[in-house]
Design a protein around this motif. Structure first.
Motif, short mmCIF file in Angstrom:
data_model
loop_
_atom_site.label_atom_id
_atom_site.label_comp_id
_atom_site.label_asym_id
_atom_site.label_seq_id
_atom_site.Cartn_x
_atom_site.Cartn_y
_atom_site.Cartn_z
N ARG A 1 22.87 4.24 23.18
CA ARG A 1 23.92 5.07 22.84
C ARG A 1 23.71 6.43 23.44
O ARG A 1 22.97 6.84 23.09
CB ARG A 1 24.04 5.04 21.26
N SER A 2 24.80 6.84 24.19
CA SER A 2 24.87 8.12 24.71
C SER A 2 26.21 8.70 24.78
O SER A 2 27.17 7.91 24.78
CB SER A 2 24.62 7.91 26.36
N ASP A 3 26.25 10.21 24.91
CA ASP A 3 27.47 10.74 25.02
C ASP A 3 27.54 11.28 26.32
O ASP A 3 28.84 11.86 26.69
CB ASP A 3 27.57 12.09 24.15
N SER A 4 27.11 10.54 27.21
CA SER A 4 27.18 10.82 28.80
C SER A 4 28.09 9.80 29.32
O SER A 4 27.88 8.80 29.29
CB SER A 4 26.08 10.66 29.44
N ALA A 5 29.56 10.37 29.55
CA ALA A 5 30.52 9.24 30.09
C ALA A 5 29.92 8.88 31.36
O ALA A 5 30.42 7.81 31.72
CB ALA A 5 31.90 10.19 30.19
N LEU A 6 29.52 9.84 32.08
CA LEU A 6 29.21 9.43 33.47
C LEU A 6 28.24 8.14 33.55
O LEU A 6 28.30 7.23 34.22
CB LEU A 6 28.26 10.70 34.17
N ILE A 7 27.06 8.22 32.69
CA ILE A 7 26.08 7.20 32.60
C ILE A 7 26.66 5.71 32.16
O ILE A 7 26.63 4.70 32.71
CB ILE A 7 24.98 7.67 31.75
N ILE A 8 27.48 6.17 30.81
CA ILE A 8 28.06 4.73 30.33
C ILE A 8 29.00 4.38 31.43
O ILE A 8 29.13 3.07 31.50
CB ILE A 8 28.80 5.02 28.91
N ASN A 9 29.91 5.03 31.83
CA ASN A 9 30.99 4.35 33.04
C ASN A 9 30.24 3.74 34.19
O ASN A 9 30.60 2.80 34.63
CB ASN A 9 31.92 5.38 33.38
N LYS B 1 15.05 -3.21 34.25
CA LYS B 1 14.65 -4.47 35.03
C LYS B 1 14.35 -5.59 33.64
O LYS B 1 14.82 -6.69 33.61
CB LYS B 1 13.84 -4.40 35.94
N PRO B 2 13.19 -5.22 33.04
CA PRO B 2 12.68 -6.14 31.99
C PRO B 2 13.96 -6.25 30.84
O PRO B 2 13.44 -7.43 30.00
CB PRO B 2 11.39 -5.71 31.78
N HIS B 3 14.71 -5.33 30.46
CA HIS B 3 15.13 -5.65 29.46
C HIS B 3 16.64 -6.18 29.65
O HIS B 3 17.25 -6.00 30.81
CB HIS B 3 15.39 -4.18 28.72
N ASP B 4 17.40 -6.36 28.37
CA ASP B 4 18.92 -6.81 28.50
C ASP B 4 19.31 -5.57 27.75
O ASP B 4 19.35 -5.24 26.39
CB ASP B 4 19.07 -7.92 27.34
N VAL B 5 20.16 -4.93 28.64
CA VAL B 5 20.63 -3.50 28.07
C VAL B 5 22.15 -3.55 27.94
O VAL B 5 22.92 -3.91 28.74
CB VAL B 5 20.49 -2.31 29.09
N THR B 6 22.77 -2.91 26.86
CA THR B 6 24.01 -2.84 26.68
C THR B 6 24.39 -1.29 26.47
O THR B 6 23.42 -0.48 25.88
CB THR B 6 24.64 -3.35 25.40
N TRP B 7 25.44 -0.80 26.65
CA TRP B 7 26.02 0.60 26.66
C TRP B 7 26.69 0.81 25.60
O TRP B 7 27.79 0.05 25.64
CB TRP B 7 26.24 1.18 28.01
N THR B 8 26.44 1.88 24.87
CA THR B 8 27.55 2.34 24.02
C THR B 8 27.83 3.83 24.03
O THR B 8 26.86 4.80 24.08
CB THR B 8 27.17 2.11 22.42
N LYS B 9 29.19 4.34 24.28
CA LYS B 9 29.60 5.77 24.38
C LYS B 9 29.78 6.07 22.90
O LYS B 9 30.45 5.60 22.14
CB LYS B 9 30.60 5.54 25.07
N VAL B 10 29.07 7.26 22.36
CA VAL B 10 29.45 7.99 21.21
C VAL B 10 29.95 9.32 21.65
O VAL B 10 29.59 9.94 22.87
CB VAL B 10 28.13 8.12 20.39
N LYS B 11 30.73 9.96 20.79
CA LYS B 11 31.18 11.09 20.94
C LYS B 11 30.13 12.20 20.62
O LYS B 11 29.28 12.11 19.64
CB LYS B 11 32.50 11.45 19.78
N GLY B 12 30.05 13.27 21.47
CA GLY B 12 28.97 14.10 21.45
C GLY B 12 29.66 15.25 20.41
O GLY B 12 30.76 15.40 20.28
N HIS B 13 28.50 15.75 19.89
CA HIS B 13 28.80 17.01 18.76
C HIS B 13 29.77 16.63 17.81
O HIS B 13 30.64 17.31 17.50
CB HIS B 13 29.09 18.33 19.66
N ALA B 14 29.74 15.44 17.32
CA ALA B 14 30.72 14.90 16.35
C ALA B 14 29.99 14.44 15.18
O ALA B 14 29.11 15.23 14.66
CB ALA B 14 31.69 13.65 16.65
N ASP B 15 30.20 13.28 14.43
CA ASP B 15 29.76 13.13 13.08
C ASP B 15 28.76 12.00 13.28
O ASP B 15 28.40 11.23 12.45
CB ASP B 15 30.73 12.49 12.19
N ASP B 16 28.31 11.49 14.30
CA ASP B 16 27.09 10.72 14.50
C ASP B 16 25.92 11.27 14.51
O ASP B 16 25.44 12.30 15.24
CB ASP B 16 27.09 10.02 15.93
#
Length: 150
Positions: free
Chosen positions: A72-80, A117-132
């Motif tokens: 979970r990251s607020d980086s749109a660049l990485i998630i996209n 590589k060794p992992h099964d990775v899924t990506w979730t965009k979270v809103k930065g500086h919000a209520d998370d």
């Protein structure tokens, strides 16, 4: 022989930079089986995007065996880059963007792919500086880490 199920790990990551470029920090919070681990670090002369990437790389490298990982990251660049498969297109074009310009931070993109590589990775965009709460927590850790390099 039964194949052992990969453990699930939830990772929150963030990067911070004072000036862009400037001194920066990164942080990650890894959660699994009710346990949590925080890691952080920084560099004296870097960018926000590099610190966002470093947080993910170091979090993945901290895993001691193959896992199912949700980042979970607020980086749109990485998630996209992963959800819209920009990375796959960049690789096909020899690490060039659609405008024929070289992809920035190739060293870290390549390091991240290797760490995934060794992992099964899924990506979730979270809103930065919000209520998370957890995202705000890693943001604070990254800012603190960056202060050591100012």
């Amino acid at each position: 022989m039964s194949k052992k199920k990969k453990p699930s790990v939830l990772i929150y990551t963030d990067g911070a930079c004072s000036g862009n470029p400037g001194p920066g920090g990164w942080a990650a919070l890894l959660s699994w089986n009710g346990k949590e681990k925080e890691i952080s670090g920084g560099e004296p002369d870097t960018t926000n995007n590099r610190m966002e990437m470093r947080a993910i790389i170091e979090a993945l490298k901290a895993l001691t065996r193959p896992c199912r990982v949700e980042i979970r990251s607020d980086s749109a660049l990485i998630i996209n880059a992963f959800k819209q498969n920009w990375v796959g297109s960049w690789i096909k074009r020899g690490w060039k963007k659609s405008n024929k310009k070289p992809v920035e931070n190739q060293d870290l993109w390549k390091e991240m792919l290797k760490a995934m590589k060794p992992h099964d990775v899924t990506w979730t965009k979270v809103k930065g500086h919000a209520d998370d709460e957890r995202n705000n927590h890693v943001d604070g850790l990254a800012v603190e880490a960056s202060k050591q390099y100012q």
